[in-house]
Design an enzyme around this catalytic site. Structure first.
Site, PDB file in Angstrom:
ATOM      1  N   ARG A  35       9.379  17.907  10.541  1.00 46.99           N
ATOM      2  CA  ARG A  35      10.616  18.081   9.765  1.00 46.99           C
ATOM      3  C   ARG A  35      11.345  19.375  10.140  1.00 46.99           C
ATOM      4  NH1 ARG A  35       9.386  15.556   3.787  1.00 46.99           N
ATOM      5  NH2 ARG A  35       9.936  13.461   4.445  1.00 46.99           N
ATOM      6  N   LYS A 197       2.734  -3.175  -2.351  1.00 44.85           N
ATOM      7  CA  LYS A 197       3.319  -3.917  -3.477  1.00 44.85           C
ATOM      8  C   LYS A 197       4.716  -4.443  -3.194  1.00 44.85           C
ATOM      9  CE  LYS A 197       0.921  -1.305  -7.020  1.00 44.85           C
ATOM     10  NZ  LYS A 197       1.069  -0.383  -8.125  1.00 44.85           N
ATOM     11  N   GLY A 353       6.726   6.623   5.120  1.00 43.81           N
ATOM     12  CA  GLY A 353       5.665   7.578   5.451  1.00 43.81           C
ATOM     13  C   GLY A 353       4.449   6.940   6.110  1.00 43.81           C
ATOM     14  N   GLY A 376      11.610   7.070   0.623  1.00 41.36           N
ATOM     15  CA  GLY A 376      12.404   6.566  -0.495  1.00 41.36           C
ATOM     16  C   GLY A 376      13.886   6.498  -0.162  1.00 41.36           C
TER      17      GLY A 376
HETATM   18  P1  AMP Z   1       3.600   1.120   0.706  1.00 37.69           P
HETATM   19  O1  AMP Z   1       3.668   2.557   0.286  1.00 37.69           O
HETATM   20  O2  AMP Z   1       3.970   0.161  -0.356  1.00 37.69           O
HETATM   21  O3  AMP Z   1       4.293   0.881   2.031  1.00 37.69           O
HETATM   22  O4  AMP Z   1       2.053   0.834   0.927  1.00 37.69           O
HETATM   23  C1  AMP Z   1       1.292   1.445   1.932  1.00 37.69           C
HETATM   24  C2  AMP Z   1      -0.148   1.228   1.617  1.00 37.69           C
HETATM   25  O5  AMP Z   1      -0.414  -0.161   1.538  1.00 37.69           O
HETATM   26  C3  AMP Z   1      -1.104   1.790   2.672  1.00 37.69           C
HETATM   27  O6  AMP Z   1      -1.809   2.859   2.128  1.00 37.69           O
HETATM   28  C4  AMP Z   1      -2.008   0.619   2.990  1.00 37.69           C
HETATM   29  O7  AMP Z   1      -3.370   0.981   3.044  1.00 37.69           O
HETATM   30  C5  AMP Z   1      -1.781  -0.316   1.821  1.00 37.69           C
HETATM   31  N1  AMP Z   1      -2.106  -1.708   2.137  1.00 37.69           N
HETATM   32  C6  AMP Z   1      -1.655  -2.462   3.161  1.00 37.69           C
HETATM   33  N2  AMP Z   1      -2.212  -3.662   3.159  1.00 37.69           N
HETATM   34  C7  AMP Z   1      -3.060  -3.711   2.100  1.00 37.69           C
HETATM   35  C8  AMP Z   1      -3.942  -4.702   1.554  1.00 37.69           C
HETATM   36  N3  AMP Z   1      -4.066  -5.886   2.131  1.00 37.69           N
HETATM   37  N4  AMP Z   1      -4.637  -4.381   0.436  1.00 37.69           N
HETATM   38  C9  AMP Z   1      -4.503  -3.179  -0.138  1.00 37.69           C
HETATM   39  N5  AMP Z   1      -3.691  -2.204   0.323  1.00 37.69           N
HETATM   40  C10 AMP Z   1      -2.973  -2.470   1.432  1.00 37.69           C
END
Ligand code: AMP
Length: 406
Positions: A35, A197, A353, A376
């Site tokens: 950064r 999610k 990230g 974000g």
């Molecule tokens: P996000 O911040 O929503 O992009 O989520 C990123 C996180 O999702 C990472 O830390 C991954 O380890 C987690 N992730 C990806 N696939 C899975 C899965 N099948 N089950 C649980 N966590 C997951």
């Protein structure tokens, strides 16, 4: 119109909002200077013109003054990158800071202490913003990753620089590349959305439904879709309150004639650990008590094929738990496919990230057309929202905004 390329900073004091929210180790040394390096082109432009620079940033989320959140550890890193001395002002206001900033000569650079030591920053306080504005003649926002915040140094402050506020090179680049994906993408256009999610990505998915040809869904969120389709997902991560939402998205995808690609096989484990037993099964038939932690080899091949036939690729969110070696393969194979499509001439944009961390882990960042610095902020931009830090600069200046009395 808002580009610093159109400005000569000679003899001007310039306040630049940067994002120096960098990771520090327990010895308070910077462990990743990305950064800081990204702010150098804007700083260099102002210095080459003969301007004077006052930099301001936040670091972390301190509650009032907490020495552990001081920006002082940035000084040696910035000093080395710029090859010049940096003046550090330990407090933002008061006669001392005004005296130091007032005496600065051409081509000098100062860094102010963490803006978030003052409650006025996050509150977007007018008085706080106005006091900051009194330090300089021109304002530049180069902190894309913070531009979705309605904070004093990000948005409120622009009011006090009527006709004298600009985007730095980093912010300008982000807007240009994100706009290319949103408004002038070459087709086929494929979006790859992964991560834990649906709830955090729903706005982006909905906005992209009007733009993409192919939507690839992977990662933890794919299990909410799988459950909505009546599959057996075992102990995989599922947002039960988002099942109807997943159904709605699938319906809209069909109505709009978009191709939706969900994983067809999954690497499942009997625990959320790299040491857990693991095996591959079809995605809709996950063993009771087991959880899907990565996409399987068939899905990897199918996703790679779609990616290879795309002219524009947007990717946010890992396809599996890439932090654990046994569940990294899916994210790595998608990263390789995106990099190889880019080498063959496609335009790729990656952000978030975790996705960028994965890309760096695989040493593939140099083979992507554009890696966004915003998490974000990028998601909100892709949702089609106005970011306060961007609209504050673009907003026509009313007389109310000309309230600065210098
Ligand atoms: P996000 O911040 O929503 O992009 O989520 C990123 C996180 O999702 C990472 O830390 C991954 O380890 C987690 N992730 C990806 N696939 C899975 C899965 N099948 N089950 C649980 N966590 C997951």
């Amino acid at each position: 119109m808002f580009s610093i390329n159109n400005v000569n900073f000679k003899g001007k004091k310039t306040l630049i909002r940067v994002d120096f929210n960098v990771p520090l180790n327990d010895k308070r040394q910077v462990t990743d200077d990305t950064r800081i390096r990204e702010s150098i082109p804007t700083i260099t432009k102002v210095l080459n013109d003969g301007g004077t620079i006052i930099l301001m940033s936040h670091l972390g989320r301190p509650k009032g003054y907490q020495p552990d959140y001081s920006l002082e550890p940035i000084v040696p890193v910035l000093s080395k990158l710029l090859g010049r001395n940096i003046i550090f002002t330990p407090d933002l206001f008061g006669p001392k800071t005004f005296e130091v900033c007032g005496k600065m000569k051409a081509c000098e650079v100062a860094l102010m202490e963490n803006l978030r030591f003052y409650p006025g920053e996050e509150a977007g306080d007018e008085k706080f913003a106005k006091e900051l504005s009194l330090l300089a003649d021109i304002y530049i926002n180069d902190a894309f990753a913070t531009s979705h915040r309605n904070h004093a140094s990000v948005s409120t402050i622009a009011k006090f620089f009527k006709g004298k506020c600009y985007f730095g090179f980093l912010l300008e680049n982000e807007i240009e590349n994100l706009d290319r994906v949103l408004f002038s993408a070459e087709h086929p256009f494929t979006a790859i959305i992964g991560g834990a999610k649906i709830s955090t990505k729903i706005g982006v998915i909905k906005n992209l439904l009007n733009k993409v040809d192919n939507l690839i869904i992977g990662g933890g969120m794919s299990f909410t879709f799988m459950e909505a389709l009546g599959g057996k997902v075992g102990k995989s991560i599922v947002e039960h309150d988002k099942i109807d939402l997943a159904k709605n998205i699938m319906q809209e995808v069909m109505l709009k004639g978009i191709n939706l690609y969900l994983p067809t096989d999954a690497v499942i484990a009997n625990g959320f650990s790299n040491e857990a037993d693991f095996t591959t099964v079809t995605s809709e038939n996950i063993t009771d008590g087991w959880m899907g932690l990565d996409i399987g080899p068939k899905t990897c091949r199918r996703f790679a094929e779609i990616i290879n036939h795309s002219q524009t690729i947007l990717w946010n969110g890992p396809l599996g738990v890439f932090e654990m070696e046994n569940f990294r393969h899916g994210t790595k194979s998608v990263a390789i496919a995106v990099a190889s499509a880019t080498i063959s001439g496609s335009f790729s944009l990656i952000g978030g990230g975790d996705t960028v961390a994965a890309l760096n882990q695989f040493n593939l960042a140099d083979h992507i057309s554009y890696v966004s610095t915003g998490g974000g902020a990028m998601l909100e931009y892709l949702e089609g929202k106005d970011l306060p830090g961007i609209s504050a600069i673009r907003r026509p200046h009313t007389s109310e905004h000309a309230a600065k009395e210098k």
